[in-house]
Design an enzyme around this catalytic site. Structure first.
Site, short mmCIF file in Angstrom:
data_model
loop_
_atom_site.label_atom_id
_atom_site.label_comp_id
_atom_site.label_asym_id
_atom_site.label_seq_id
_atom_site.Cartn_x
_atom_site.Cartn_y
_atom_site.Cartn_z
N SER A 322 4.84 -2.04 2.45
CA SER A 322 3.96 -1.13 3.18
C SER A 322 2.57 -1.74 3.24
CB SER A 322 3.89 0.23 2.46
OG SER A 322 2.79 0.99 2.92
N TYR A 348 2.95 4.88 -4.63
CA TYR A 348 3.78 4.23 -3.61
C TYR A 348 3.25 2.82 -3.33
CZ TYR A 348 6.00 3.61 1.01
OH TYR A 348 6.71 3.14 2.08
N LYS A 352 5.02 -0.88 -3.94
CA LYS A 352 5.22 -1.85 -2.86
C LYS A 352 4.50 -3.17 -3.18
CE LYS A 352 7.77 0.68 -0.12
NZ LYS A 352 9.20 0.34 0.11
N THR A 383 7.86 8.48 11.16
CA THR A 383 9.21 8.74 10.69
C THR A 383 9.25 10.09 10.00
OG1 THR A 383 8.83 7.72 8.52
CG2 THR A 383 9.54 6.26 10.31
#
Length: 461
Positions: A322, A348, A352, A383
């Site tokens: 990401s 997160y 990553k 998404t």
């Protein structure tokens, strides 16, 4: 109005015909097409319909096409209709000295008031026709070796300009969007492929001829994804393998790896796509914070376990990171985010960041000799996961976010393109190598990679 263009490409007639008969690929080579979708399920044939969105004078103009004639490896005729015009496109292919000559003719008829301005529009249509056929030539020809252009390199060393390219604007600026390197006979596994980027990647890979295996945690969604892939690629649903597994559970990840090793004697491409961003800190059954578990530890366990079936020359691993990882360093002293207030976006991004560092380790590991290990980031894509996890971000950038197919583009390209063979360990965005770090203090040193590997081994034990 009649437009005629010709291009010669260094590909076989069969390859060119196969690429063009699914006319939704026009979004990859025609700059006047924002989006194209095959709306008739199954393999393309006479009567197959396509919905297009054209970019015209700052407007998005809908249009439909229908395949009205097919002569295999020789000729395609499509009938189209849009707002105030109708069109008949004829594409003829002929072999010439090991290459293919493509003749593209477009007969346009304006309806209603548009008839009075048709002659004024001719220069614009001629220009767009030349650009479209030139784009087709690019899509069907070997591209140049990917390298980070100085302007792109500079932009990606400054965070704000780089972020502008994370939107659909960056995708549209790519000079080559073609995906025409077929993958017949190659086995591809895509994790987390029941929606979003994973589903879009699996669809594109299946259209390229790969034998696709997908994983997901929900049986009903796996069944729906199988149908969506089959409809998109024009193949039988039974040819798509599905495996149910929750990637938050290392027990299920190990079981998944065992089933894949049992059923697939070799894997040509593994796409580690499954991931999630969580708003609250929760430990898994393995006592690992969820972001670390699904985004870092699970791909580590799965890939290491599949090393024996990835060992043949030419196999590839594609890890999905990401752009958010640019903002974070590895927090080796706090991998479970026990210190301070939990921040889902930071957790997160840290995971990553770890995945990028892990990719560098695998690229240098004797265990993965002969395997190309790549890592990429998809930009900012709209998404279901983003809408659920980052609703405010999703609302602010609505209309500028990439769709799932744009976000998955580099994943598919890394899985299929011969241009990246032997370039293990690089970090990719929009088909170009990019810097792994931008902000001071976020680079991962070799001793830190060693510490990360030791932590992953303990977490996976």
């Amino acid at each position: 109005m009649l437009l005629q263009e010709r291009v010669t490409v260094p590909r076989s007639v069969a390859d060119c015909f196969r690429y063009l008969v699914d006319f939704s690929t026009c979004e990859q080579w025609d700059p006047g097409v924002e989006r194209a979708r095959k709306v008739t399920p199954g393999a393309p044939g006479v009567g197959t319909r396509f919905n297009l969105t054209l970019a015209c004078a700052g407007r998005s103009v809908p249009m439909t096409y229908e395949l009205s004639e097919i002569v295999t490896d020789c000729r395609l005729v499509l009938s189209g209709r849009g707002e105030g015009f109708c069109v008949t496109d004829t594409i003829e292919l002929a072999a010439h000295g090991g290459e293919t000559v493509i003749d593209y003719r477009s007969a346009i008829r304006f309806l209603g008031p548009g008839r009075h301005i048709a002659r004024w529009l001719r220069p614009w249509f001629n220009r767009m026709g030349r650009r479209a056929v030139a784009g087709l030539g690019t899509a069907l020809s070997p591209g140049p070796e990917p390298s980070d252009h100085p302007v792109g390199a500079l932009a990606h060393r400054t965070l704000l300009p780089a972020m502008v390219q994370f939107t659909r604007r960056g995708y549209r600026a790519m000079p080559d969007k073609g995906l025409s390197d077929f993958m017949d006979g190659r086995m591809v596994v895509v994790t987390g492929a029941t929606g979003g980027l994973g589903l879009a990647a699996a669809q594109a890979l299946a259209r390229l001829g790969a034998s696709v295996t997908i994983t997901g945690r929900d049986a009903e969604r796996l069944a729906a994804a199988r149908r969506a892939i089959a409809d998109f690629a024009g193949i039988e649903p039974e040819t798509i393998r599905t495996y149910q597994a929750d990637m938050l559970s290392l027990t299920q990840v190990r079981d998944l790896a065992g089933r894949l090793r049992r059923d697939l004697p070799s894997i040509d491409v593994l796409v580690n796509n499954a991931g999630a961003l969580f708003a609250e800190r929760v430990l898994t059954e393995d006592d690992i914070e969820r972001s670390m578990a699904i985004n870092l530890v699970s791909p580590f366990v799965l890939t290491e376990a599949l090393a024996p079936v990835l060992g043949q020359a030419g196999a590839r691993v594609v890890n999905v990171a990401s752009g958010g990882m640019y903002t974070q360093a590895l927090a080796l002293e706090d991998m479970n985010f026990e210190q301070g207030e939990f921040d889902g976006a930071k957790a997160y991004a840290r995971a990553k960041r770890g995945l990028v560092a892990l990719t560098e380790h695998w690229a240098q590991s004797a265990e993965f000799a002969g395997v190309d290990v790549h890592v990429m980031h998809p930009g900012w894509a709209a998404t279901p996961g983003v809408a659920k996890s980052l609703p405010a971000f999703n609302r602010r950038l609505q209309g500028r976010l990439r769709d799932a197919r744009m976000g998955a583009d580099t994943m598919v390209w890394l899985a299929s393109s011969p241009l990246v063979a032997g370039r293990s360990g690089e970090f990719w965005f929009d088909r170009q190598p990019r810097p792994r770090t931008i902000l001071p203090g976020t680079a991962v040193t070799q001793p830190q990679r060693d510490q990360l590997l030791a932590w992953l081994q303990r977490a996976a034990a």
